[in-house]
Design a protein around this motif. Structure first.
Motif, PDB file in Angstrom:
ATOM      1  N   ARG A   1       0.817  -1.209   0.000  1.00 42.19           N
ATOM      2  CA  ARG A   1       0.000   0.000   0.000  1.00 42.19           C
ATOM      3  C   ARG A   1       0.856   1.266   0.000  1.00 42.19           C
ATOM      4  NH1 ARG A   1      -5.391   0.024   1.929  1.00 42.19           N
ATOM      5  NH2 ARG A   1      -6.323  -2.053   1.993  1.00 42.19           N
TER       6      ARG A   1
ATOM      7  N   ALA B   1      -5.239  -8.741  -2.094  1.00 43.35           N
ATOM      8  CA  ALA B   1      -6.150  -8.107  -3.047  1.00 43.35           C
ATOM      9  C   ALA B   1      -6.515  -6.697  -2.598  1.00 43.35           C
ATOM     10  CB  ALA B   1      -7.409  -8.952  -3.214  1.00 43.35           C
TER      11      ALA B   1
ATOM     12  N   LEU C   1      -4.075  -4.198  -3.747  1.00 38.40           N
ATOM     13  CA  LEU C   1      -4.172  -3.835  -5.159  1.00 38.40           C
ATOM     14  C   LEU C   1      -5.155  -2.679  -5.385  1.00 38.40           C
ATOM     15  CD1 LEU C   1      -4.164  -7.186  -7.180  1.00 38.40           C
ATOM     16  CD2 LEU C   1      -2.330  -5.511  -6.936  1.00 38.40           C
ATOM     17  N   LYS C   2      -6.083  -2.509  -4.465  1.00 38.67           N
ATOM     18  CA  LYS C   2      -7.042  -1.409  -4.599  1.00 38.67           C
ATOM     19  C   LYS C   2      -6.377  -0.058  -4.366  1.00 38.67           C
ATOM     20  CE  LYS C   2     -11.040  -4.159  -3.121  1.00 38.67           C
ATOM     21  NZ  LYS C   2     -12.150  -4.282  -2.138  1.00 38.67           N
TER      22      LYS C   2
ATOM     23  N   ASN D   1      -2.505   0.219  -4.340  1.00 38.18           N
ATOM     24  CA  ASN D   1      -1.200   0.284  -4.998  1.00 38.18           C
ATOM     25  C   ASN D   1      -1.316   0.865  -6.408  1.00 38.18           C
ATOM     26  OD1 ASN D   1       0.942  -1.108  -6.874  1.00 38.18           O
ATOM     27  ND2 ASN D   1       1.810  -1.169  -4.816  1.00 38.18           N
TER      28      ASN D   1
ATOM     29  N   LEU E   1       2.264  -1.537  -9.177  1.00 31.31           N
ATOM     30  CA  LEU E   1       2.412  -2.947  -9.529  1.00 31.31           C
ATOM     31  C   LEU E   1       1.742  -3.225 -10.869  1.00 31.31           C
ATOM     32  CD1 LEU E   1       3.780  -5.246  -7.916  1.00 31.31           C
ATOM     33  CD2 LEU E   1       1.494  -6.016  -7.268  1.00 31.31           C
TER      34      LEU E   1
ATOM     35  N   PHE F   1       1.665  -9.438 -11.208  1.00 30.45           N
ATOM     36  CA  PHE F   1       1.487 -10.109  -9.918  1.00 30.45           C
ATOM     37  C   PHE F   1       1.298 -11.600 -10.175  1.00 30.45           C
ATOM     38  CE2 PHE F   1      -0.870  -9.468  -5.587  1.00 30.45           C
ATOM     39  CZ  PHE F   1       0.186 -10.114  -4.952  1.00 30.45           C
TER      40      PHE F   1
ATOM     41  N   PHE G   1      -9.904 -10.759  -5.628  1.00 33.04           N
ATOM     42  CA  PHE G   1      -9.104 -10.170  -6.705  1.00 33.04           C
ATOM     43  C   PHE G   1     -10.002  -9.578  -7.791  1.00 33.04           C
ATOM     44  CE2 PHE G   1      -5.653 -12.628  -4.822  1.00 33.04           C
ATOM     45  CZ  PHE G   1      -4.639 -11.675  -4.850  1.00 33.04           C
TER      46      PHE G   1
ATOM     47  N   ALA H   1     -10.843  -6.238  -6.627  1.00 33.27           N
ATOM     48  CA  ALA H   1      -9.686  -5.347  -6.774  1.00 33.27           C
ATOM     49  C   ALA H   1      -9.524  -4.895  -8.220  1.00 33.27           C
ATOM     50  CB  ALA H   1      -8.419  -6.048  -6.291  1.00 33.27           C
TER      51      ALA H   1
ATOM     52  N   ASN I   1      -8.521  -1.303  -9.567  1.00 31.33           N
ATOM     53  CA  ASN I   1      -7.134  -1.120  -9.996  1.00 31.33           C
ATOM     54  C   ASN I   1      -7.052  -0.739 -11.471  1.00 31.33           C
ATOM     55  OD1 ASN I   1      -4.491  -2.273 -11.231  1.00 31.33           O
ATOM     56  ND2 ASN I   1      -4.064  -2.205  -9.043  1.00 31.33           N
TER      57      ASN I   1
ATOM     58  N   LEU J   1      -2.530  -2.689 -13.016  1.00 28.17           N
ATOM     59  CA  LEU J   1      -2.079  -4.064 -13.207  1.00 28.17           C
ATOM     60  C   LEU J   1      -2.284  -4.514 -14.648  1.00 28.17           C
ATOM     61  CD1 LEU J   1      -0.910  -6.263 -11.292  1.00 28.17           C
ATOM     62  CD2 LEU J   1      -3.204  -7.258 -11.240  1.00 28.17           C
TER      63      LEU J   1
ATOM     64  N   LEU K   1      -1.999 -10.743 -14.304  1.00 29.32           N
ATOM     65  CA  LEU K   1      -2.364 -11.423 -13.069  1.00 29.32           C
ATOM     66  C   LEU K   1      -2.334 -12.922 -13.327  1.00 29.32           C
ATOM     67  CD1 LEU K   1      -3.379 -11.346 -10.140  1.00 29.32           C
ATOM     68  CD2 LEU K   1      -5.719 -11.216 -11.047  1.00 29.32           C
TER      69      LEU K   1
END
Length: 300
Positions: free
Chosen positions: A131, A155, A158-159, A161, A164, A167, A182, A185, A189, A192, A195
């Motif tokens: 985070r 997960a 990821l909301k 970050n 990234l 992953f 996920f 997320a 997100n 990303l 995944l």
């Protein structure tokens, strides 16, 4: 046990590093233990804090104490970009120390922690680090005993970050609930790109949640879910087919398991040139067979 031969090895390696001015350190030796890092490696790294851009210590016998010592260097490192500690013997306390060190690290972009054994508490600490970290772009946690509760923590990170882009969570056990976390997320997100959820015991329920998320997410490029579930039915395959038909996700690779409905999925993708299909060779054989069959029908 006589450790003197190992100590002599480290002394020689350090002298060579100083002479050649190496910037990437690779150690893959079963004779390397925690005490070697504490007594020799970490002090040397601290003396050359601006020299190293990469550290790879894989398949050794280092455990928590060795990783804790290494984390002290990571905390002060200025140019370290890549770190791999795959397939060692460290556990939760080592991951917690490492997570604390990367929280404010300004240089690390890639971390590989495959094949170690952590727990929910340590994953929560790692999630907090993700985070706050603002440089990490690739993280691999392949085969790391990640369950549903740990997936929830990761997960949630990821909301928040923003950096990234790749992953890897393959060969874990996040299940349907983890897949749902996920999926939630992915609805938020926007960074990303890849995944990997291969081999995670995800059934049709989890696949449906992920496909629904892809109707909202417009940035993910590759989703790996091969062999994530057993006995997949047309429910899972059909969900992703509908996702592709709506034409929201552009140039997306969705790598599925081998299922009886894959020819139906492939035919859908072939009708849509907006997507890049990345499939195993045995699936491509089916494509060629199907196209040949269609061609024969058209020319009858």
């Amino acid at each position: 046990m006589d450790r003197q031969p190992v100590y002599q090895f480290f002394g020689c390696a350090f002298r060579l590093i100083q002479v050649w001015n190496l910037i990437h350190l690779v150690l893959q030796d079963k004779s390397i233990w925690d005490q070697d890092l504490v007594d020799y490696l970490v002090p040397f790294l601290k003396q050359n804090v601006e020299t190293f851009t990469g550290i790879c210590i894989e398949d050794t016998f280092i455990s928590n104490e060795g990783v804790k010592a290494l984390s002290e260097f990571i905390l002060i490192s200025k140019n370290l970009i890549t770190l791999s500690l795959a397939r060692n013997k460290f556990g939760p306390s080592g991951l917690i120390a490492l997570a604390h060190s990367i929280t404010n690290n300004k240089s690390l972009t890639e971390i590989d922690l495959d094949g170690n054994k952590f727990n929910y508490k340590s994953y929560r600490v790692l999630a907090l680090a993700l985070r706050m970290n603002c440089t990490l772009t690739r993280l691999s946690l392949n085969q790391n005993n990640i369950c549903e509760s740990a997936a929830k923590a990761l997960a949630s990170a990821l909301k928040v970050n923003k950096t990234l882009i790749e992953f890897n969570l393959s060969f874990n056990n996040i299940g349907d609930e983890g897949a749902k976390y996920f999926a939630d997320a992915l609805k938020i997100n926007t960074n990303l790109l890849t995944l990997n959820l291969m081999f995670n015991n995800i059934s049709n329920v989890g696949c449906k949640a992920l496909s629904d998320a892809l109707l909202i997410n417009k940035t993910l490029k590759t989703l790996f879910i091969q062999n994530s579930w057993s006995g997949a039915s047309s429910i899972a395959t059909g969900a992703f087919m509908e996702c592709m038909k709506i034409n929201v996700i552009r140039q997306t690779d969705i790598l599925l398991s081998e299922t009886k409905d894959r020819n139906m999925y492939i035919s859908t993708l072939l009708c849509n040139d907006e997507f890049t299909v990345n499939l195993p060779m045995y699936v491509m054989d089916y494509i060629y067979s199907m196209l040949y069959f269609v061609d024969r029908i058209v020319h009858i």
